[in-house]
Scaffold this motif. Structure first.
Motif, short mmCIF file in Angstrom:
data_model
loop_
_atom_site.label_atom_id
_atom_site.label_comp_id
_atom_site.label_asym_id
_atom_site.label_seq_id
_atom_site.Cartn_x
_atom_site.Cartn_y
_atom_site.Cartn_z
N LEU A 150 -1.90 -2.47 0.72
CA LEU A 150 -2.12 -1.31 1.57
C LEU A 150 -0.91 -1.06 2.47
CD1 LEU A 150 -4.21 0.84 2.49
CD2 LEU A 150 -5.00 -0.82 4.19
N ALA A 151 -0.28 -2.14 2.94
CA ALA A 151 0.88 -2.01 3.83
C ALA A 151 2.17 -1.74 3.06
CB ALA A 151 1.04 -3.27 4.67
N GLU A 152 2.09 -1.67 1.73
CA GLU A 152 3.24 -1.42 0.85
C GLU A 152 4.29 -2.52 0.95
OE1 GLU A 152 4.39 2.65 -0.04
OE2 GLU A 152 3.19 3.30 1.68
N THR A 153 3.83 -3.75 1.24
CA THR A 153 4.73 -4.90 1.18
C THR A 153 4.46 -5.72 -0.08
OG1 THR A 153 3.18 -6.20 2.53
CG2 THR A 153 4.97 -5.04 3.68
N ALA A 154 3.61 -5.21 -0.97
CA ALA A 154 3.36 -5.83 -2.27
C ALA A 154 3.13 -4.72 -3.28
CB ALA A 154 2.15 -6.76 -2.19
N ASP A 155 3.48 -5.01 -4.54
CA ASP A 155 3.25 -4.08 -5.63
C ASP A 155 2.07 -4.49 -6.50
OD1 ASP A 155 5.72 -2.51 -5.13
OD2 ASP A 155 6.69 -4.40 -5.67
N ILE A 156 1.78 -5.80 -6.53
CA ILE A 156 0.72 -6.35 -7.38
C ILE A 156 -0.03 -7.40 -6.56
CG2 ILE A 156 0.21 -7.60 -9.51
CD1 ILE A 156 2.92 -6.59 -10.60
#
Length: 517
Positions: A150-156
């Motif tokens: 959700l925080a866009e610090t992960a893609d998967i």
């Protein structure tokens, strides 16, 4: 020209993770030279250009355009970067082993570095020496993995459970797509929730109802289970652990676990603690048994349920715990997509097995090994399931082999396939396309629990078997179905795995098996 413009405008709606690039002028031309778009390069992910133009940001397929200008990147210089975050159950051993095996099979060297609480893998071309991919693993928890997405610090997300409704809602509202969609999840490996005691413990089996009583504190002494007159100690995982959250959802159905339970940071730590506690009992992963001893569960009628490679694949053991990778509706980079697709291959499945998990390669089970189930069926035969019904079953399946590929449905009588079974649809379809079953007959055999009239259950079993049959055919678009026979059979409640009046008996009896003749 019109088609090119439409494609460009549609592509502009995509939101892609892109590697940072120095802002420079570029011109992207269609290969026939009829259309040109100029602007400032925002990023290039090895497959798609993202350009800031007078029309706003546009995303264009690199295969459809020619890039000119000082800002054009060299395709060979692109480094794919993506991040996985979530449960250490996947991130500590299995994902590193899969990444390194993938690299070795594709002629890439691997450098592994610690990056704070996580790991970073740099994959480089062995011949040229330049890096082609950087993969970061953040070892946190399933819950934090979804938060990082959700925080866009992960893609998967590496997940030990399916997302909760609130997590699905927040990600959907933020524009990441619907994570309840089966297309957003991939079952990487299979595990199972198992009760454990210390080696040599006198209690050699526990009823499923009794296990729930232990977890909720209703059973507090071993004498209530046929053991010594001594208080039992309950060992559970930390509340933030994805498996513990799955246990609370699946076994306790909203009830609170006993506050007297001793909590542990991971399954291996829990197993070690139980192995050293002669009065202890706990729930852990079958992949992390260590020195602890798995206790068979009894589902009634004298049948013992043990988690092993076969029973986990078929879900004849009721508490299978798949491990997932979740992706958003946003397009993944090409390298990431190719890596995810490779996870379905035989070499990847062998890595999964060597890491201590249950792989998803198809196994076969001869009809002659169905003795316990046939014995239970004969014992329960009566006015509704007659001797002639059992004879019809034997005539249809004798001499055939049961595939470990089994289709099961969500709890509560739902007709919706569970997560593991959705993956089985694609796997069986790919096998049909590859000609694995050419010259053979596949039988989709439907079974139900004993709740309701036998005639109605027979109809339900047929409808479910037909639905699975149709779903596999629909996905196997490249298969030559003239080379294989597909049949549907329905046997209703004729071949139970457990007694319906036991906890979870009805759930594991509702299934569609696949038999090969």
């Amino acid at each position: 020209m019109r088609l090119f413009r439409c494609a460009a405008l549609a592509a502009a709606l995509l939101s892609l993770p892109v590697a940072p690039a120095r802002a420079q002028d570029v011109t992207l031309s269609s290969r026939d030279g009829s259309v040109e778009i100029s602007g400032t390069l925002i990023g290039f992910d090895g497959e798609f250009y993202r350009v800031d133009t007078i029309y706003g940001p546009l995303t264009l397929d690199g295969q459809g355009v020619i890039c000119t200008g000082p800002g054009c990147p060299g395709i060979e210089a692109h480094v794919a970067r993506f991040r996985l975050s979530g449960t250490p159950v996947l991130g500590e051993v299995l994902m590193p082993a899969l990444i390194e095996t993938y690299a070795d099979q594709h002629g890439l060297s691997v450098t592994r570095d610690r990056d704070g609480p996580g790991l970073r893998f740099v994959l480089s071309d062995r011949a040229a020496g330049h890096p082609v991919a950087e993969i970061d693993l953040s070892l946190v928890s399933t819950e934090e993995g979804f938060a990082d997405l959700l925080a866009e610090t992960a893609d998967i997300v590496m997940a030990a459970r399916e997302p909760r409704p609130d997590e699905i809602r927040r990600l959907r509202e933020a524009g990441f797509g619907d994570l309840s969609d089966p297309a957003r999840r991939r079952v990487v490996a299979l595990d199972a929730i198992v009760p454990v005691v210390a080696p040599g413990h006198p209690v050699q089996e526990i009823a499923i109802d009794a296990m729930i009583g232990i977890l909720t504190g209703q059973i507090t002494d071993w004498s209530e289970l046929g053991g010594p007159d001594a208080p039992l100690t309950v060992h559970l995982l930390d509340r933030q652990d994805g498996l513990q959250q799955a246990i609370a959802l699946r076994l306790l159905d909203g009830a609170s676990p006993t506050p007297a339970a001793r909590r542990h940071s991971g399954a291996a730590a829990l197993s070690a603690a139980v192995a050293a506690d002669p009065l202890g009992v706990g729930l852990t992963r079958v992949s992390a048994l260590g020195d602890a001893q798995q206790v068979p569960l009894t589902g009634g009628c004298g049948l013992r349920l043990v988690a092993n490679r076969q029973s986990v694949k078929t879900e004849d053991y009721p508490f299978v715990a798949p491990l997932f990778l979740y992706t958003t509706a946003r397009r993944q980079q090409l390298f990431a997509r190719e890596f995810l697709d490779w996870l379905d291959t035989a070499p990847a499945q062998l890595v999964i097995r060597r890491a201590g998990f249950v792989d998803q390669l198809r196994d076969t089970i001869p009809f002659g090994r169905q003795g316990d189930r046939l014995g239970l069926a004969i014992a329960q035969a009566g006015p509704e399931v007659t001797l002639s019904d059992l004879q019809r079953l034997v005539a249809a399946l004798a001499g055939a082999q049961r595939l470990s590929t089994t289709f099961r449905f969500r709890e509560g009588g739902s007709a919706e396939l569970d997560a593991q079974s959705f993956g089985n649809i694609g796997a069986l379809a790919r096998a049909l396309e590859a000609g694995v079953f050419d010259g053979r007959t596949l039988i989709f055999a439907g079974f139900t629990d004993g709740d309701g009239p036998a005639e109605a259950n027979l109809g339900i079993a047929r409808l479910r078997a037909e639905a699975v049959h149709d779903a596999v055919r629909a996905v196997a678009t490249a298969a030559d179905l003239s080379r294989v026979a597909l049949r549907v059979e329905a046997f209703g409640e004729a071949l139970p795995i457990a007694c319906d009046n036991s906890a979870w008996g009805g759930f594991i009896n509702r299934r569609v098996e696949v038999w090969l003749r």
